[in-house]
Scaffold this active site. Sequence first.
Site, PDB file in Angstrom:
ATOM      1  N   CYS A  82       3.542 -27.458 -14.937  1.00 31.70           N
ATOM      2  CA  CYS A  82       4.216 -27.623 -16.209  1.00 31.70           C
ATOM      3  C   CYS A  82       4.416 -26.667 -17.025  1.00 31.70           C
ATOM      4  O   CYS A  82       3.258 -25.708 -17.344  1.00 31.70           O
ATOM      5  CB  CYS A  82       3.311 -28.688 -16.895  1.00 31.70           C
ATOM      6  SG  CYS A  82       4.047 -29.496 -18.526  1.00 31.70           S
ATOM      7  N   LYS A 121      -0.289 -28.883  -7.334  1.00 25.50           N
ATOM      8  CA  LYS A 121       1.278 -28.835  -7.511  1.00 25.50           C
ATOM      9  C   LYS A 121       1.403 -27.464  -8.543  1.00 25.50           C
ATOM     10  O   LYS A 121       1.023 -27.373  -9.579  1.00 25.50           O
ATOM     11  CB  LYS A 121       1.864 -29.869  -8.188  1.00 25.50           C
ATOM     12  CG  LYS A 121       3.517 -30.035  -8.387  1.00 25.50           C
ATOM     13  CD  LYS A 121       3.616 -31.329  -9.071  1.00 25.50           C
ATOM     14  CE  LYS A 121       5.187 -31.441  -9.204  1.00 25.50           C
ATOM     15  NZ  LYS A 121       5.883 -30.683 -10.105  1.00 25.50           N
ATOM     16  N   ASN A 193       9.255 -29.650  -3.961  1.00 28.16           N
ATOM     17  CA  ASN A 193      10.001 -30.148  -4.902  1.00 28.16           C
ATOM     18  C   ASN A 193      10.836 -29.595  -5.600  1.00 28.16           C
ATOM     19  O   ASN A 193      11.086 -28.180  -5.793  1.00 28.16           O
ATOM     20  CB  ASN A 193       8.696 -30.699  -5.815  1.00 28.16           C
ATOM     21  CG  ASN A 193       9.031 -31.177  -7.247  1.00 28.16           C
ATOM     22  OD1 ASN A 193       8.687 -30.628  -8.683  1.00 28.16           O
ATOM     23  ND2 ASN A 193       9.672 -32.293  -7.252  1.00 28.16           N
ATOM     24  N   ARG A 216      12.382 -36.454 -11.337  1.00 26.95           N
ATOM     25  CA  ARG A 216      13.429 -36.915 -12.281  1.00 26.95           C
ATOM     26  C   ARG A 216      14.537 -37.963 -11.678  1.00 26.95           C
ATOM     27  O   ARG A 216      15.227 -38.612 -12.224  1.00 26.95           O
ATOM     28  CB  ARG A 216      14.012 -35.717 -13.060  1.00 26.95           C
ATOM     29  CG  ARG A 216      13.228 -35.018 -14.025  1.00 26.95           C
ATOM     30  CD  ARG A 216      14.031 -34.017 -14.681  1.00 26.95           C
ATOM     31  NE  ARG A 216      14.245 -32.781 -13.773  1.00 26.95           N
ATOM     32  CZ  ARG A 216      15.208 -32.126 -13.657  1.00 26.95           C
ATOM     33  NH1 ARG A 216      16.182 -32.087 -14.649  1.00 26.95           N
ATOM     34  NH2 ARG A 216      15.506 -31.173 -12.748  1.00 26.95           N
TER      35      ARG A 216
END
Length: 319
Positions: A82, A121, A193, A216
Amino acid sequence: MDWSDRHCRYFWRLLSENAVLYTEMVTTGAIIHGDRERFLRFHPTEQPLALQLGGSDANALAECAALAEQWGYNEINLNCGCPSDRVQNGRIGACLMAEPELVRDCMSAMIERVKIPVTIKHRIGIDDMDDYDGLIKFVDTVAQSGCNTFIIHARKAWLQGLSPKQNRDIPPLDYELVARIKRERPHLEIIINGGITHLEQCETLLQEVDGVMLGREIYANPYLLAGVDQAIYGSNKPKPSRRQIMEQFMPYLEAELARGTRLNQMTRHILGLYQGLPGARQFRRIISEQAHKKGAGLEVVSRALAAVESGRSALPHCQ
């Protein structure tokens, strides 16, 4: 964050029996010092389910991992992808890619504390990190912890100069870089991803990596998930129709309304179910305009379904 909550995940599970679902990122502080019930509660049907954690304190992460295992989660996932300023200021997310040894130690602490899998991730890089050398150093360092599963968002994150939204679109995708990691580290499970929008693309990518994560696109077009069991997992069960999914979701809505949950907290996740079909706009409009009102109940969803069915009446073969 703020999207894949328990209501969203319950809805997604109606679309696929097999896909592994991930929670929104939850910080260690929220779990240790906040409303634990709010952040860890889930419906049993959501499993297989992974708790995605945000944090950089090894002891706090280990404590949260132990709690997640006690609550019945199937996997712990550390978010190192993030790029938002909010999480950077808390030493969380993609900024941790600059500190691979710290991440390794955090992963080690969690792996030593629990028996369930602990995964990570992350991005292919951040800022001026050399793309492949920086990525392989990060992966190799973290793998020293015993972590075997790496979920890699195939875009760099620019922590300065780009917003989180821009970081999802502007840095170019590099699927080949992720595939190269798999070729050179075949003993690791590599999941890709980023920018994946259809199941045919998933099938192509699965020829080079071990798994595919969608985010998304599934939120915006959730019915895509309804084909995953057949296309990816080889299920012989027929693909559920949108109407069947809503018929299964209605009892959940009713039960949650009886517990005091507001309708819009749940229906915000279904707005894209009829995306691209006649009547979809009316479906979204009715729910968006009515579900937030005090006392709103199942009648709002029934009106929205009636509107979409009316809009599709000329297309009897649509699901």
